[in-house]
Scaffold this motif. Structure first.
Motif, PDB file in Angstrom:
ATOM      1  N   LEU A 119     -19.267 -21.272  26.159  1.00 51.02           N
ATOM      2  CA  LEU A 119     -19.198 -22.725  26.031  1.00 51.02           C
ATOM      3  C   LEU A 119     -19.532 -23.170  24.610  1.00 51.02           C
ATOM      4  CD1 LEU A 119     -18.833 -25.381  27.739  1.00 51.02           C
ATOM      5  CD2 LEU A 119     -21.312 -25.408  27.940  1.00 51.02           C
ATOM      6  N   ASN A 120     -20.559 -22.558  24.031  1.00 53.98           N
ATOM      7  CA  ASN A 120     -20.938 -22.905  22.658  1.00 53.98           C
ATOM      8  C   ASN A 120     -19.795 -22.663  21.683  1.00 53.98           C
ATOM      9  OD1 ASN A 120     -23.477 -23.733  23.338  1.00 53.98           O
ATOM     10  ND2 ASN A 120     -24.554 -22.043  22.359  1.00 53.98           N
ATOM     11  N   VAL A 121     -19.103 -21.535  21.841  1.00 58.34           N
ATOM     12  CA  VAL A 121     -18.011 -21.213  20.926  1.00 58.34           C
ATOM     13  C   VAL A 121     -16.829 -22.148  21.166  1.00 58.34           C
ATOM     14  CG1 VAL A 121     -16.317 -19.460  20.283  1.00 58.34           C
ATOM     15  CG2 VAL A 121     -18.718 -18.823  20.598  1.00 58.34           C
ATOM     16  N   ARG A 122     -16.481 -22.352  22.450  1.00 61.39           N
ATOM     17  CA  ARG A 122     -15.301 -23.158  22.775  1.00 61.39           C
ATOM     18  C   ARG A 122     -15.459 -24.591  22.286  1.00 61.39           C
ATOM     19  NH1 ARG A 122     -13.677 -25.894  27.547  1.00 61.39           N
ATOM     20  NH2 ARG A 122     -15.428 -25.042  28.707  1.00 61.39           N
ATOM     21  N   LEU A 123     -16.627 -25.181  22.522  1.00 57.02           N
ATOM     22  CA  LEU A 123     -16.844 -26.561  22.097  1.00 57.02           C
ATOM     23  C   LEU A 123     -17.347 -26.638  20.655  1.00 57.02           C
ATOM     24  CD1 LEU A 123     -18.401 -28.229  25.276  1.00 57.02           C
ATOM     25  CD2 LEU A 123     -16.011 -28.028  24.591  1.00 57.02           C
ATOM     26  N   GLY A 124     -18.130 -25.654  20.268  1.00 52.86           N
ATOM     27  CA  GLY A 124     -18.701 -25.687  18.922  1.00 52.86           C
ATOM     28  C   GLY A 124     -17.670 -25.594  17.827  1.00 52.86           C
ATOM     29  N   THR A 125     -16.643 -24.790  18.041  1.00 48.30           N
ATOM     30  CA  THR A 125     -15.619 -24.647  17.003  1.00 48.30           C
ATOM     31  C   THR A 125     -14.769 -25.900  16.853  1.00 48.30           C
ATOM     32  OG1 THR A 125     -14.185 -23.578  18.638  1.00 48.30           O
ATOM     33  CG2 THR A 125     -15.482 -22.134  17.197  1.00 48.30           C
ATOM     34  N   LYS A 126     -14.782 -26.770  17.853  1.00 49.26           N
ATOM     35  CA  LYS A 126     -14.032 -28.032  17.794  1.00 49.26           C
ATOM     36  C   LYS A 126     -14.913 -29.223  17.437  1.00 49.26           C
ATOM     37  CE  LYS A 126     -10.166 -26.137  19.253  1.00 49.26           C
ATOM     38  NZ  LYS A 126      -8.991 -26.024  18.350  1.00 49.26           N
ATOM     39  N   ALA A 127     -16.211 -28.987  17.272  1.00 53.89           N
ATOM     40  CA  ALA A 127     -17.146 -30.087  17.071  1.00 53.89           C
ATOM     41  C   ALA A 127     -16.993 -30.697  15.682  1.00 53.89           C
ATOM     42  CB  ALA A 127     -18.577 -29.597  17.270  1.00 53.89           C
ATOM     43  N   THR A 128     -16.980 -32.009  15.629  1.00 47.18           N
ATOM     44  CA  THR A 128     -16.932 -32.747  14.372  1.00 47.18           C
ATOM     45  C   THR A 128     -18.357 -33.025  13.896  1.00 47.18           C
ATOM     46  OG1 THR A 128     -17.001 -34.908  15.452  1.00 47.18           O
ATOM     47  CG2 THR A 128     -14.823 -33.875  15.155  1.00 47.18           C
ATOM     48  N   PRO A 129     -18.528 -33.472  12.657  1.00 48.59           N
ATOM     49  CA  PRO A 129     -19.859 -33.905  12.224  1.00 48.59           C
ATOM     50  C   PRO A 129     -20.451 -34.967  13.155  1.00 48.59           C
ATOM     51  CG  PRO A 129     -18.447 -33.651  10.321  1.00 48.59           C
ATOM     52  CD  PRO A 129     -17.569 -33.468  11.522  1.00 48.59           C
ATOM     53  N   GLY A 130     -19.605 -35.892  13.620  1.00 53.57           N
ATOM     54  CA  GLY A 130     -20.094 -36.908  14.533  1.00 53.57           C
ATOM     55  C   GLY A 130     -20.617 -36.337  15.835  1.00 53.57           C
ATOM     56  N   ASP A 131     -20.020 -35.245  16.311  1.00 43.38           N
ATOM     57  CA  ASP A 131     -20.501 -34.615  17.538  1.00 43.38           C
ATOM     58  C   ASP A 131     -21.916 -34.076  17.355  1.00 43.38           C
ATOM     59  OD1 ASP A 131     -18.111 -35.132  18.896  1.00 43.38           O
ATOM     60  OD2 ASP A 131     -17.205 -33.249  18.213  1.00 43.38           O
ATOM     61  N   LEU A 132     -22.175 -33.453  16.212  1.00 39.08           N
ATOM     62  CA  LEU A 132     -23.525 -32.957  15.952  1.00 39.08           C
ATOM     63  C   LEU A 132     -24.517 -34.108  15.860  1.00 39.08           C
ATOM     64  CD1 LEU A 132     -22.020 -30.266  15.459  1.00 39.08           C
ATOM     65  CD2 LEU A 132     -23.684 -29.815  13.641  1.00 39.08           C
ATOM     66  N   TYR A 133     -24.090 -35.191  15.244  1.00 44.82           N
ATOM     67  CA  TYR A 133     -24.955 -36.367  15.144  1.00 44.82           C
ATOM     68  C   TYR A 133     -25.326 -36.889  16.528  1.00 44.82           C
ATOM     69  CZ  TYR A 133     -25.997 -41.353  14.724  1.00 44.82           C
ATOM     70  OH  TYR A 133     -26.565 -42.596  14.864  1.00 44.82           O
ATOM     71  N   HIS A 134     -24.308 -37.063  17.397  1.00 45.10           N
ATOM     72  CA  HIS A 134     -24.586 -37.637  18.712  1.00 45.10           C
ATOM     73  C   HIS A 134     -25.419 -36.691  19.579  1.00 45.10           C
ATOM     74  CE1 HIS A 134     -22.358 -41.314  18.276  1.00 45.10           C
ATOM     75  NE2 HIS A 134     -21.306 -40.662  17.824  1.00 45.10           N
ATOM     76  N   GLY A 135     -25.144 -35.395  19.522  1.00 44.81           N
ATOM     77  CA  GLY A 135     -25.947 -34.457  20.285  1.00 44.81           C
ATOM     78  C   GLY A 135     -27.384 -34.420  19.819  1.00 44.81           C
ATOM     79  N   ALA A 136     -27.586 -34.366  18.504  1.00 41.68           N
ATOM     80  CA  ALA A 136     -28.943 -34.317  17.968  1.00 41.68           C
ATOM     81  C   ALA A 136     -29.682 -35.626  18.227  1.00 41.68           C
ATOM     82  CB  ALA A 136     -28.905 -34.008  16.476  1.00 41.68           C
ATOM     83  N   ARG A 137     -28.981 -36.752  18.080  1.00 38.93           N
ATOM     84  CA  ARG A 137     -29.646 -38.040  18.299  1.00 38.93           C
ATOM     85  C   ARG A 137     -30.121 -38.177  19.736  1.00 38.93           C
ATOM     86  NH1 ARG A 137     -26.934 -44.037  17.850  1.00 38.93           N
ATOM     87  NH2 ARG A 137     -25.590 -43.088  19.423  1.00 38.93           N
ATOM     88  N   LEU A 138     -29.262 -37.823  20.700  1.00 40.05           N
ATOM     89  CA  LEU A 138     -29.666 -37.909  22.100  1.00 40.05           C
ATOM     90  C   LEU A 138     -30.869 -37.010  22.368  1.00 40.05           C
ATOM     91  CD1 LEU A 138     -29.197 -38.895  25.008  1.00 40.05           C
ATOM     92  CD2 LEU A 138     -27.614 -36.980  25.309  1.00 40.05           C
ATOM     93  N   ALA A 139     -30.850 -35.800  21.824  1.00 37.29           N
ATOM     94  CA  ALA A 139     -31.963 -34.877  22.026  1.00 37.29           C
ATOM     95  C   ALA A 139     -33.255 -35.424  21.447  1.00 37.29           C
ATOM     96  CB  ALA A 139     -31.630 -33.526  21.397  1.00 37.29           C
ATOM     97  N   THR A 452     -22.913 -41.126  23.239  1.00 38.25           N
ATOM     98  CA  THR A 452     -22.838 -39.690  23.513  1.00 38.25           C
ATOM     99  C   THR A 452     -21.719 -39.384  24.500  1.00 38.25           C
ATOM    100  OG1 THR A 452     -25.233 -39.541  23.152  1.00 38.25           O
ATOM    101  CG2 THR A 452     -24.165 -37.670  24.221  1.00 38.25           C
ATOM    102  N   GLU A 453     -21.595 -40.202  25.527  1.00 33.74           N
ATOM    103  CA  GLU A 453     -20.528 -39.991  26.511  1.00 33.74           C
ATOM    104  C   GLU A 453     -19.143 -40.085  25.862  1.00 33.74           C
ATOM    105  OE1 GLU A 453     -22.757 -41.653  30.551  1.00 33.74           O
ATOM    106  OE2 GLU A 453     -21.557 -43.025  29.303  1.00 33.74           O
ATOM    107  N   LYS A 454     -18.984 -41.052  24.977  1.00 33.75           N
ATOM    108  CA  LYS A 454     -17.695 -41.186  24.269  1.00 33.75           C
ATOM    109  C   LYS A 454     -17.409 -39.973  23.390  1.00 33.75           C
ATOM    110  CE  LYS A 454     -17.775 -46.265  24.106  1.00 33.75           C
ATOM    111  NZ  LYS A 454     -17.884 -47.435  23.195  1.00 33.75           N
ATOM    112  N   ALA A 455     -18.439 -39.498  22.703  1.00 34.12           N
ATOM    113  CA  ALA A 455     -18.258 -38.332  21.827  1.00 34.12           C
ATOM    114  C   ALA A 455     -17.887 -37.099  22.648  1.00 34.12           C
ATOM    115  CB  ALA A 455     -19.534 -38.083  21.032  1.00 34.12           C
ATOM    116  N   LEU A 456     -18.533 -36.900  23.780  1.00 30.90           N
ATOM    117  CA  LEU A 456     -18.210 -35.729  24.606  1.00 30.90           C
ATOM    118  C   LEU A 456     -16.797 -35.832  25.155  1.00 30.90           C
ATOM    119  CD1 LEU A 456     -18.912 -33.120  26.057  1.00 30.90           C
ATOM    120  CD2 LEU A 456     -19.899 -34.484  27.907  1.00 30.90           C
ATOM    121  N   ALA A 457     -16.399 -37.010  25.610  1.00 28.80           N
ATOM    122  CA  ALA A 457     -15.032 -37.166  26.135  1.00 28.80           C
ATOM    123  C   ALA A 457     -14.003 -36.816  25.073  1.00 28.80           C
ATOM    124  CB  ALA A 457     -14.837 -38.595  26.629  1.00 28.80           C
TER     125      ALA A 457
END
Length: 462
Positions: A119-139, A452-457
């Protein structure tokens, strides 16, 4: 700003979203409340400082973000914030958390496609800078809500400089204390070095310039046994040259013979007080002795280690070997919950269960792992981790009169065995009141969730 507004009406005043701007109607304290001086009064103070001990009906005096005194009937200027029926303790320290994976919380382990690493590889390789921002912010917002005031962000998907900057932006906006461990991106070849130039840039632009005054930089490294010496040695040496600490996942699983990493780190003189080992489930007594003697630390993640099938966290063995042992939640995609209180419960049970002895470890020792020992392992033992005059004011107030925590009897037992995130009334970071009355003061949590929900979608669509 009146005392009444501070103590009662802050959350109702209309907090802004993290990083957003207050509306005209929002009062000045809608971005969190900082007063130059105040006194928390009437709490059971669990200082975690052996020279101070516990203070019943005690006070904590804070000035300019620093603890001035701990005791009874303390005098001080500024508001007196009542903490009757609460336990005042140091903020919790999570020593290993992949914040960015909170974007896909609880998605792991239902099929081969959603196994954690796949899962990390499949989603991580497609992750944008904004995805990292939203994941880290929620955490980070989740951490703040649960009483974690210091976190080691083990960021192992920094695909470009923009990804690193976006992740760090989340830290700047939410404002917890801790370490940013710069890591290789998902799918990065084992034969290629990490972007050493960008680590130097991040240090210069974000940390040397004090854009993140509560944070420091580290390397999320790859140890011997995972990569060749032509990779691990230059990366380690670069970290040493930059003066930053290093962290390694090591001896995590018996699969693929991956249990010789700690021995090799010792042979390579890569175990120092600035070295953190993660998981370390399978170690010999000799290896643990080397870790202890060299001053390195170990971070265990009992829930994730069970759920991913690695095995049982070696809490008993590490304690018996007098290794500096700390706790973490690891990753939300696998474990779901950021509740470090539950990790304390599990760590207590694992020690006693493996020992087959009810009295093998007391809960004060477990709370120590989540506070002062966690701070020491991150090089912050002189800064936070205990309620000691002169240290920075990272403080949590836990309600002891809730249905889930009353009646108050043995306080360390209450914290390690009964308390949860829902019992955290007040969270103070560097003297700034960030949560009060069970409500976050400066975060629009629904907005953070929606973003976060929008970024994941969008990520799943890609």
């Amino acid at each position: 700003m009146s005392r009444r507004s501070v103590l009662g009406g802050v959350a109702a005043a209309g907090a802004v979203g993290v990083g957003g701007a207050a509306t005209a109607a929002a009062p000045a304290y809608a971005t969190g409340w900082r007063h130059r001086e105040y006194v928390l009064t009437g709490a059971y103070v669990l200082s975690m400082d052996p020279t101070i001990g516990d203070v019943v009906d005690g006070d904590v005096h804070v000035r300019d973000g620093k603890i001035v005194a701990v005791g009874k009937r303390l005098r001080g200027r500024g508001p007196r914030i009542p903490a009757d029926g609460m336990i005042a303790m140091p903020g919790l320290v999570d020593t290993h958390w992949h914040l960015w994976t909170t974007l896909f919380r609880s998605m792991s382990s239902t099929s081969a496609d959603t196994a954690y690493f796949a899962l990390n590889v499949r989603l991580g390789t497609k992750a944008t800078p904004g995805d990292l921002y939203h994941g880290a912010r929620l955490a980070l917002v989740d951490a703040l809500n649960t009483g974690v005031t210091t976190v080691n962000d083990w960021s192992h998907n920094l695909r470009t400089p923009a990804h690193a900057d976006a992740n760090l932006k989340a830290h700047r906006e939410v404002g917890l204390r801790g370490r940013f461990s710069y890591g290789t991106p998902q799918g990065h070849p084992a034969t290629s070095l990490i972007d050493l130039d960008d680590i130097a840039r991040v240090k210069r632009q974000w940390f040397d310039s004090r854009r993140l005054p509560l944070m420091h930089l580290g390397l999320a490294g790859r140890p011997p046994g995972l990569v060749a010496e032509s990779v691990f040695r230059p990366e380690y040496d670069a970290a040493r040259d930059l003066g930053i600490p290093v962290s390694y996942h090591a001896n995590s699983t018996r699969a693929h013979g991956a249990i010789g990493m700690i021995r090799q780190l010792g042979e390579q003189d890569m175990l120092t007080p600035d070295t953190q080992l993660i998981h370390a489930l399978y170690t010999s007594e000799a290896e643990r002795a080397v870790v202890r003697e060299r001053g390195a630390s170990v971070s265990v993640s009992p829930y994730s280690e069970l759920l991913i099938g690695y095995g049982i966290a070696p809490v008993r063995d590490m304690v018996a070997s007098d290794v500096l042992l700390t706790l973490s939640v690891d990753t939300m995609s696998l474990v779901g919950s950021a509740d470090l209180w539950a990790v304390m419960r599990l760590a207590t049970g694992l020690h006693r269960g493996v020992s087959e002895q009810e009295l093998s470890v007391n809960t004060r020792r477990i709370v120590q792992m989540a506070t002062i020992d966690g701070a020491r392992s991150l090089g912050l033992g002189d800064v936070v981790g205990s309620l000691t005059p002169g240290k920075r004011a990272d403080i949590v107030l836990v309600r002891s009169r809730d249905v889930a925590t009353a009646p108050r009897t043995d306080v360390p037992n209450l914290l390690a065995l009964a308390a949860g995130a829902e019992n955290v009334d007040t969270v103070i970071v560097d003297g700034k009141v960030r949560k009060r009355g069970g409500r976050l003061l400066d975060v629009d949590a629904p907005r953070v969730v929606r973003d976060t929900e929008k970024a994941l979608a969008a990520l799943l669509a890609r």
